[in-house]
Enzyme design. Sequence first.
Site, mmCIF file in Angstrom:
data_model
loop_
_atom_site.group_PDB
_atom_site.id
_atom_site.type_symbol
_atom_site.label_atom_id
_atom_site.label_comp_id
_atom_site.label_asym_id
_atom_site.label_seq_id
_atom_site.Cartn_x
_atom_site.Cartn_y
_atom_site.Cartn_z
ATOM 1 N N PHE A 165 0.794 -1.236 0.000
ATOM 2 C CA PHE A 165 0.000 0.000 0.000
ATOM 3 C C PHE A 165 0.833 1.296 0.000
ATOM 4 O O PHE A 165 0.630 2.169 -0.848
ATOM 5 C CB PHE A 165 -0.963 -0.010 1.200
ATOM 6 C CG PHE A 165 -1.839 1.208 1.288
ATOM 7 C CD1 PHE A 165 -2.969 1.339 0.486
ATOM 8 C CD2 PHE A 165 -1.534 2.243 2.166
ATOM 9 C CE1 PHE A 165 -3.771 2.472 0.562
ATOM 10 C CE2 PHE A 165 -2.332 3.379 2.244
ATOM 11 C CZ PHE A 165 -3.450 3.486 1.444
ATOM 12 N N ASN A 166 1.741 1.462 0.974
ATOM 13 C CA ASN A 166 2.447 2.756 1.113
ATOM 14 C C ASN A 166 3.243 3.111 -0.145
ATOM 15 O O ASN A 166 3.310 4.276 -0.545
ATOM 16 C CB ASN A 166 3.396 2.729 2.311
ATOM 17 C CG ASN A 166 2.653 2.746 3.635
ATOM 18 O OD1 ASN A 166 1.495 3.136 3.696
ATOM 19 N ND2 ASN A 166 3.322 2.293 4.688
HETATM 20 C C1 BDR Z 1 0.749 -0.159 5.370
HETATM 21 O O1 BDR Z 1 -0.441 0.342 4.775
HETATM 22 C C2 BDR Z 1 -1.275 0.915 5.746
HETATM 23 O O2 BDR Z 1 -2.596 0.475 5.601
HETATM 24 C C3 BDR Z 1 -0.701 0.569 7.089
HETATM 25 O O3 BDR Z 1 -0.896 1.624 8.009
HETATM 26 C C4 BDR Z 1 0.755 0.329 6.805
HETATM 27 O O4 BDR Z 1 1.500 1.514 6.884
HETATM 28 C C5 BDR Z 1 0.786 -1.654 5.220
HETATM 29 O O5 BDR Z 1 0.828 -1.998 3.876
HETATM 30 CA CA CA Z 2 0.583 3.512 7.892
#
Ligand code: BDR
Ligand code: CA
Length: 318
Positions: A165-166
């Site tokens: 995600f990040n």
């Molecule tokens: C990351 O994505 C976010 O949903 C969480 O806070 C974490 O930083 C995990 O992939």
């Molecule tokens: Ca996060």
Amino acid sequence: MKKKVLIDCDPGHDDMIAIMLACCSKDIEVLGITTVAGNQTGDKTYLNAHKVLKMISREDLKIARGYDFPLFRKLVTAPEIHGVSGLDGAALPEISIKTKPEHAVDFIISTIMSSKEKVWLIPTGPLTNVASSLLKEPKIKEKIEKIVLMGGAVFDSNITPSAEFNIFVDPEAARILFESGLPITMVGLDVTNKALFTFEDIDLLDSFGGKVSKVVAPLLRFFARTNLEIFSFPGAPLHDALAVAYVIDPTVLTTKYWNVKIETKGEFTSGRTVVDVYNITGDKPNAEVAMEVDLSKFKNMIFTMIKRYDELACSHIL
Ligand code: BDR
Ligand code: CA
């Protein structure tokens, strides 16, 4: 001597635990918190950071709000994991924010430049603020000890079949970091998906019966349920807290030094952290990549931290 730390985050349940762990550690001095859009919109992550600090009676810490959108892309959020508020699952203290804050990028730059010692950056959300700070004031590079970020993976993924995600939310920003030449530790899904707080762990935490554990337990239960529904995980992966845990105690993770590139163009692979495990390219390693976690050590840190907050009986808990 305490490590001087800036946390750039998008709270988020695991960001919340990360902030709490850092603020509780005798080995860390948190110089401030900056927020970015990610798990939820910029207004919500900023508000949530205030709620977390109020919960642990650390309103003395500065929170600076950063970017509401990635560098070049539309924002992607994660309500399916963290809820509509970004911190669903329990009622956190209501907040009214009056002052117009300094922008996160200016706060990151001024904090680093004015610090006597080098500063550790712990980004736990999309990397928009940190990348923008490096672009705006490249001199901060000389005063950064290390960037320990939660993001990416060698093998795993969670937002697309190939991306975490990040990194997926702002891959151009991530690329700026990984090409910066700065020392980076990548705490990715290979380890954070193992850093599970099971439903049993959450029940145990609930049984502490303190003011903080009573609020944190239902929040983590919400986060565990969404992770069970979507990923079939038997608990809550405390991704972001593991990055903080590593700064406190590096023995909690085992890392490998590898070359990591960020895919920004792929039709199916945008946001992938391309890790050259066998050094096929011959390119120099640019990141320590976390591959193993000492789970019992990590969980112990979390339980101890929550107990300590309960003992402090933070006055602002509802
Ligand atoms: C990351 O994505 C976010 O949903 C969480 O806070 C974490 O930083 C995990 O992939
Ligand atoms: Ca996060």
